[in-house]
Design a protein around this motif. Structure first.
Motif, mmCIF file in Angstrom:
data_model
loop_
_atom_site.group_PDB
_atom_site.id
_atom_site.type_symbol
_atom_site.label_atom_id
_atom_site.label_comp_id
_atom_site.label_asym_id
_atom_site.label_seq_id
_atom_site.Cartn_x
_atom_site.Cartn_y
_atom_site.Cartn_z
ATOM 1 N N ILE A 161 45.331 38.261 27.146
ATOM 2 C CA ILE A 161 44.680 37.153 27.656
ATOM 3 C C ILE A 161 45.577 36.234 28.810
ATOM 4 C CG2 ILE A 161 43.616 34.779 27.017
ATOM 5 C CD1 ILE A 161 42.589 36.162 24.516
ATOM 6 N N VAL A 162 46.710 35.937 28.174
ATOM 7 C CA VAL A 162 47.784 35.133 29.329
ATOM 8 C C VAL A 162 47.973 35.963 30.561
ATOM 9 C CG1 VAL A 162 50.058 34.452 29.601
ATOM 10 C CG2 VAL A 162 48.874 34.061 27.602
ATOM 11 N N ASN A 221 50.059 38.491 41.820
ATOM 12 C CA ASN A 221 50.170 37.503 42.685
ATOM 13 C C ASN A 221 50.403 36.094 42.476
ATOM 14 O OD1 ASN A 221 47.722 37.167 41.723
ATOM 15 N ND2 ASN A 221 46.562 37.124 44.007
ATOM 16 N N VAL A 222 49.991 35.570 41.106
ATOM 17 C CA VAL A 222 50.178 34.049 40.867
ATOM 18 C C VAL A 222 51.546 34.092 40.271
ATOM 19 C CG1 VAL A 222 49.678 32.553 39.349
ATOM 20 C CG2 VAL A 222 47.809 33.887 40.232
ATOM 21 N N ILE A 223 52.193 35.095 39.524
ATOM 22 C CA ILE A 223 53.566 35.057 39.247
ATOM 23 C C ILE A 223 54.294 35.186 40.439
ATOM 24 C CG2 ILE A 223 55.157 36.540 37.902
ATOM 25 C CD1 ILE A 223 52.834 37.403 36.036
ATOM 26 N N ALA A 224 54.081 36.094 41.277
ATOM 27 C CA ALA A 224 54.857 36.147 42.527
ATOM 28 C C ALA A 224 54.992 34.857 43.444
ATOM 29 C CB ALA A 224 54.509 37.282 43.471
ATOM 30 N N LYS A 225 53.853 34.131 43.308
ATOM 31 C CA LYS A 225 53.865 32.748 44.112
ATOM 32 C C LYS A 225 54.915 32.071 43.574
ATOM 33 C CE LYS A 225 50.865 28.830 44.727
ATOM 34 N NZ LYS A 225 49.811 28.405 44.379
ATOM 35 N N TYR A 226 55.142 31.964 42.135
ATOM 36 C CA TYR A 226 56.087 30.802 41.598
ATOM 37 C C TYR A 226 57.365 31.606 41.504
ATOM 38 C CZ TYR A 226 51.866 28.409 40.399
ATOM 39 O OH TYR A 226 50.944 27.293 40.524
ATOM 40 N N LEU A 227 57.656 32.605 41.234
ATOM 41 C CA LEU A 227 58.778 33.537 41.429
ATOM 42 C C LEU A 227 59.478 33.853 42.697
ATOM 43 C CD1 LEU A 227 58.450 36.251 38.629
ATOM 44 C CD2 LEU A 227 59.384 33.624 38.178
ATOM 45 N N ALA A 282 61.461 31.855 31.569
ATOM 46 C CA ALA A 282 60.242 31.361 30.841
ATOM 47 C C ALA A 282 59.070 32.177 30.530
ATOM 48 C CB ALA A 282 59.730 29.829 31.597
ATOM 49 N N ILE A 283 58.713 32.790 31.921
ATOM 50 C CA ILE A 283 57.663 33.729 31.728
ATOM 51 C C ILE A 283 57.883 35.166 31.071
ATOM 52 C CG2 ILE A 283 56.141 35.210 33.011
ATOM 53 C CD1 ILE A 283 56.249 32.971 35.332
ATOM 54 N N GLY A 284 59.163 35.548 31.385
ATOM 55 C CA GLY A 284 59.664 36.753 30.504
ATOM 56 C C GLY A 284 59.732 36.398 29.198
ATOM 57 N N SER A 285 60.103 35.310 28.816
ATOM 58 C CA SER A 285 60.397 35.035 27.263
ATOM 59 C C SER A 285 59.283 34.886 26.455
ATOM 60 C CB SER A 285 61.085 33.728 27.086
ATOM 61 O OG SER A 285 62.340 33.752 27.735
ATOM 62 N N VAL A 286 57.879 34.616 26.879
ATOM 63 C CA VAL A 286 56.956 34.385 26.215
ATOM 64 C C VAL A 286 55.823 35.566 26.567
ATOM 65 C CG1 VAL A 286 56.766 31.904 26.234
ATOM 66 C CG2 VAL A 286 55.559 33.046 28.259
ATOM 67 N N SER A 287 56.269 36.497 27.400
ATOM 68 C CA SER A 287 55.340 37.680 27.437
ATOM 69 C C SER A 287 56.028 38.770 26.553
ATOM 70 C CB SER A 287 55.598 37.997 29.068
ATOM 71 O OG SER A 287 55.011 37.100 29.839
ATOM 72 N N LEU A 288 54.988 39.887 26.382
ATOM 73 C CA LEU A 288 55.217 40.964 25.803
ATOM 74 C C LEU A 288 54.903 42.259 26.451
ATOM 75 C CD1 LEU A 288 56.451 42.154 23.062
ATOM 76 C CD2 LEU A 288 54.108 41.943 21.928
ATOM 77 N N LEU A 312 56.194 45.688 42.115
ATOM 78 C CA LEU A 312 55.153 45.003 42.641
ATOM 79 C C LEU A 312 55.857 43.491 43.180
ATOM 80 C CD1 LEU A 312 52.196 45.737 40.411
ATOM 81 C CD2 LEU A 312 52.456 46.523 43.029
ATOM 82 N N LEU A 313 56.268 42.782 42.397
ATOM 83 C CA LEU A 313 56.878 41.292 42.677
ATOM 84 C C LEU A 313 58.083 41.645 43.634
ATOM 85 C CD1 LEU A 313 57.270 40.123 38.950
ATOM 86 C CD2 LEU A 313 55.435 39.390 40.795
ATOM 87 N N LEU A 314 58.778 42.621 43.562
ATOM 88 C CA LEU A 314 59.829 42.861 44.630
ATOM 89 C C LEU A 314 59.272 43.235 45.917
ATOM 90 C CD1 LEU A 314 62.779 43.107 45.356
ATOM 91 C CD2 LEU A 314 62.414 45.736 44.902
ATOM 92 N N ASN A 315 58.129 43.774 46.108
ATOM 93 C CA ASN A 315 57.266 43.956 47.204
ATOM 94 C C ASN A 315 56.672 42.687 47.596
ATOM 95 O OD1 ASN A 315 57.897 46.721 47.326
ATOM 96 N ND2 ASN A 315 55.996 47.232 46.433
ATOM 97 N N HIS A 316 56.474 41.724 46.745
ATOM 98 C CA HIS A 316 55.838 40.520 47.283
ATOM 99 C C HIS A 316 56.854 39.387 47.566
ATOM 100 C CE1 HIS A 316 52.193 41.540 45.481
ATOM 101 N NE2 HIS A 316 51.460 40.601 45.896
#
Length: 160
Positions: free
Chosen positions: A50-51, A58-64, A78-84, A96-100
């Motif tokens: 859900i998270v 693209n939202v994650i890439a915007k902040y990272l 923070a994002i990595g710690s609460v993700s699984l 994908l994030l690297l490409n962003h």
């Protein structure tokens, strides 16, 4: 990844050859443990799904991808710690994030904390390891994630 399955199968066969009875007992104990963990694991996977639905890449890439590396690393941890996420999803996501435009330093913070820090899995860990050990393990993992991130940043010339 397939070689690990093969290695596990070989170890199971060798164990069976040495003691069929002990191997059977170990498999029964592992199955019981799996069944006991399954309800909580299912809830954790649902919450993370859900998270991640509300936080697409693209939202994650915007902040990272921010220019402030310290803030980006803090957000990534923070994002990595609460993700699984399993590695086979996490590493392509990092691609994908690297490409962003997300830096290697931030990707190291994200992927390392994703694999090592378990805020979402805290209730499950607490049940089996106790609160004190679970907190200690998460703190040590968080420190290691930051250290790895800094080292990667130095290697790629993004830090210092």
């Amino acid at each position: 990844m397939m070689y690990l399955y093969g290695l596990a199968l070989i170890a199971l066969i060798v164990s069976t050859l040495f003691s069929l009875k002990k191997t059977g007992q170990a498999l029964k104990a592992a199955w019981k443990l799996f069944l006991n963990m399954l309800p909580l694991l299912t809830i954790i996977i649902i919450i993370v799904s859900i998270v991640l639905f509300f936080l697409p890449e693209n939202v994650i890439a915007k902040y990272l991808g921010t220019n402030n590396l310290i803030i980006a690393v803090i957000i990534a941890v923070a994002i990595g710690s609460v993700s699984l996420l399993p590695g086979f999803i996490a590493f392509p996501l990092c691609g994908l994030l690297l490409n962003h435009g997300v830096s290697y330093t931030v990707l190291a913070a994200f992927s390392t904390s994703l694999m090592m820090v378990g805020i979402v899995t805290f209730p499950l860990e607490k049940k089996y390891f106790g609160t004190k050990l679970t907190i200690l393990r998460n703190i040590v993992s968080l420190v290691i994630a930051v250290i790895v991130s800094i080292c990667i940043g130095i290697i790629y010339g993004e830090v210092l």
